[in-house]
Design a protein around this motif. Structure first.
Motif, PDB file in Angstrom:
ATOM      1  N   ARG A   1       0.832  -1.214   0.000  1.00 38.26           N
ATOM      2  CA  ARG A   1       0.000   0.000   0.000  1.00 38.26           C
ATOM      3  C   ARG A   1       0.856   1.249   0.000  1.00 38.26           C
ATOM      4  O   ARG A   1       0.613   2.197  -0.742  1.00 38.26           O
ATOM      5  N   TRP A   2       1.893   1.271   0.868  1.00 39.55           N
ATOM      6  CA  TRP A   2       2.730   2.464   0.968  1.00 39.55           C
ATOM      7  C   TRP A   2       3.583   2.670  -0.279  1.00 39.55           C
ATOM      8  O   TRP A   2       3.826   3.809  -0.678  1.00 39.55           O
ATOM      9  N   MET A   3       4.020   1.597  -0.914  1.00 37.21           N
ATOM     10  CA  MET A   3       4.773   1.768  -2.163  1.00 37.21           C
ATOM     11  C   MET A   3       3.910   2.493  -3.192  1.00 37.21           C
ATOM     12  O   MET A   3       4.371   3.427  -3.846  1.00 37.21           O
ATOM     13  N   ALA A   4       2.656   2.072  -3.311  1.00 39.16           N
ATOM     14  CA  ALA A   4       1.751   2.713  -4.271  1.00 39.16           C
ATOM     15  C   ALA A   4       1.486   4.171  -3.901  1.00 39.16           C
ATOM     16  O   ALA A   4       1.453   5.047  -4.779  1.00 39.16           O
TER      17      ALA A   4
ATOM     18  N   ASP B   1      -6.886   7.017   1.740  1.00 36.83           N
ATOM     19  CA  ASP B   1      -5.966   5.950   1.343  1.00 36.83           C
ATOM     20  C   ASP B   1      -4.808   5.806   2.335  1.00 36.83           C
ATOM     21  O   ASP B   1      -4.348   4.701   2.614  1.00 36.83           O
ATOM     22  N   PHE B   2      -4.347   6.915   2.872  1.00 39.78           N
ATOM     23  CA  PHE B   2      -3.279   6.887   3.874  1.00 39.78           C
ATOM     24  C   PHE B   2      -3.798   6.276   5.173  1.00 39.78           C
ATOM     25  O   PHE B   2      -3.120   5.465   5.809  1.00 39.78           O
ATOM     26  N   VAL B   3      -5.007   6.647   5.551  1.00 43.93           N
ATOM     27  CA  VAL B   3      -5.618   6.111   6.769  1.00 43.93           C
ATOM     28  C   VAL B   3      -5.799   4.598   6.636  1.00 43.93           C
ATOM     29  O   VAL B   3      -5.505   3.835   7.566  1.00 43.93           O
TER      30      VAL B   3
ATOM     31  N   ARG C   1      -4.147   1.618   8.855  1.00 44.20           N
ATOM     32  CA  ARG C   1      -5.042   0.698   9.554  1.00 44.20           C
ATOM     33  C   ARG C   1      -4.514  -0.735   9.470  1.00 44.20           C
ATOM     34  O   ARG C   1      -4.638  -1.501  10.437  1.00 44.20           O
ATOM     35  N   ILE C   2      -3.913  -1.109   8.339  1.00 50.63           N
ATOM     36  CA  ILE C   2      -3.322  -2.454   8.213  1.00 50.63           C
ATOM     37  C   ILE C   2      -2.288  -2.656   9.311  1.00 50.63           C
ATOM     38  O   ILE C   2      -2.282  -3.671  10.005  1.00 50.63           O
ATOM     39  N   ARG C   3      -1.394  -1.677   9.467  1.00 53.55           N
ATOM     40  CA  ARG C   3      -0.353  -1.751  10.495  1.00 53.55           C
ATOM     41  C   ARG C   3      -0.961  -1.802  11.889  1.00 53.55           C
ATOM     42  O   ARG C   3      -0.609  -2.653  12.711  1.00 53.55           O
ATOM     43  N   ASP C   4      -1.889  -0.895  12.147  1.00 55.47           N
ATOM     44  CA  ASP C   4      -2.440  -0.762  13.491  1.00 55.47           C
ATOM     45  C   ASP C   4      -3.285  -1.965  13.902  1.00 55.47           C
ATOM     46  O   ASP C   4      -3.176  -2.450  15.026  1.00 55.47           O
ATOM     47  N   GLU C   5      -4.125  -2.447  13.001  1.00 48.68           N
ATOM     48  CA  GLU C   5      -5.013  -3.554  13.354  1.00 48.68           C
ATOM     49  C   GLU C   5      -4.291  -4.891  13.410  1.00 48.68           C
ATOM     50  O   GLU C   5      -4.672  -5.762  14.182  1.00 48.68           O
ATOM     51  N   SER C   6      -3.266  -5.064  12.596  1.00 42.99           N
ATOM     52  CA  SER C   6      -2.557  -6.351  12.575  1.00 42.99           C
ATOM     53  C   SER C   6      -1.482  -6.436  13.656  1.00 42.99           C
ATOM     54  O   SER C   6      -1.129  -7.526  14.098  1.00 42.99           O
TER      55      SER C   6
END
Length: 108
Positions: free
Chosen positions: A24-27, A74-76, A80-85
């Motif tokens: 996600r961050w690469m994109a 999109d940034f949020v 969220r992937i980082r925070d929730e996982s």
């Protein structure tokens, strides 16, 4: 040019989530004017370290990109992937300028 080096301590049991986060961050970096040089993930040895490298033309260009954190949906969603996982335990960010090899010149 300014290059951001992000050093992560990750949860090795959650590497798949970290890879989703990284993609996600690469994109996002590419979409907002930067050049992403990739994520470098554990292969052998220490299994909880990962690194990301991306560049912007200037610190001002990077700051424009950073202004979208916590605001752009999109940034949020990427965060969220980082925070929730819980895939990222901590990270440090450093800004560097590249010194690239001279092309076509012989040393000496």
């Amino acid at each position: 040019m300014i290059t951001c080096v992000v050093e992560y301590v990750i949860d090795p049991a959650k590497i798949e989530a970290f890879e989703r986060f990284g993609r996600r961050w690469m994109a996002l970096v590419e979409r907002h004017g930067g050049t992403h040089h990739g994520y470098f993930l554990p292969s052998e040895g220490a299994s909880d370290k990962a690194i990301a490298l991306f560049s912007f033309a200037s610190l001002a260009a990077y700051e424009q990109y950073r202004a979208l954190f916590g605001v752009d949906p999109d940034f949020v969603a990427a965060d969220r992937i980082r925070d929730e996982s819980g895939c990222v335990l901590r990270y440090d960010r450093t800004f560097m300028r590249p010194m690239l090899p001279d092309r076509g010149e012989t040393p000496g």
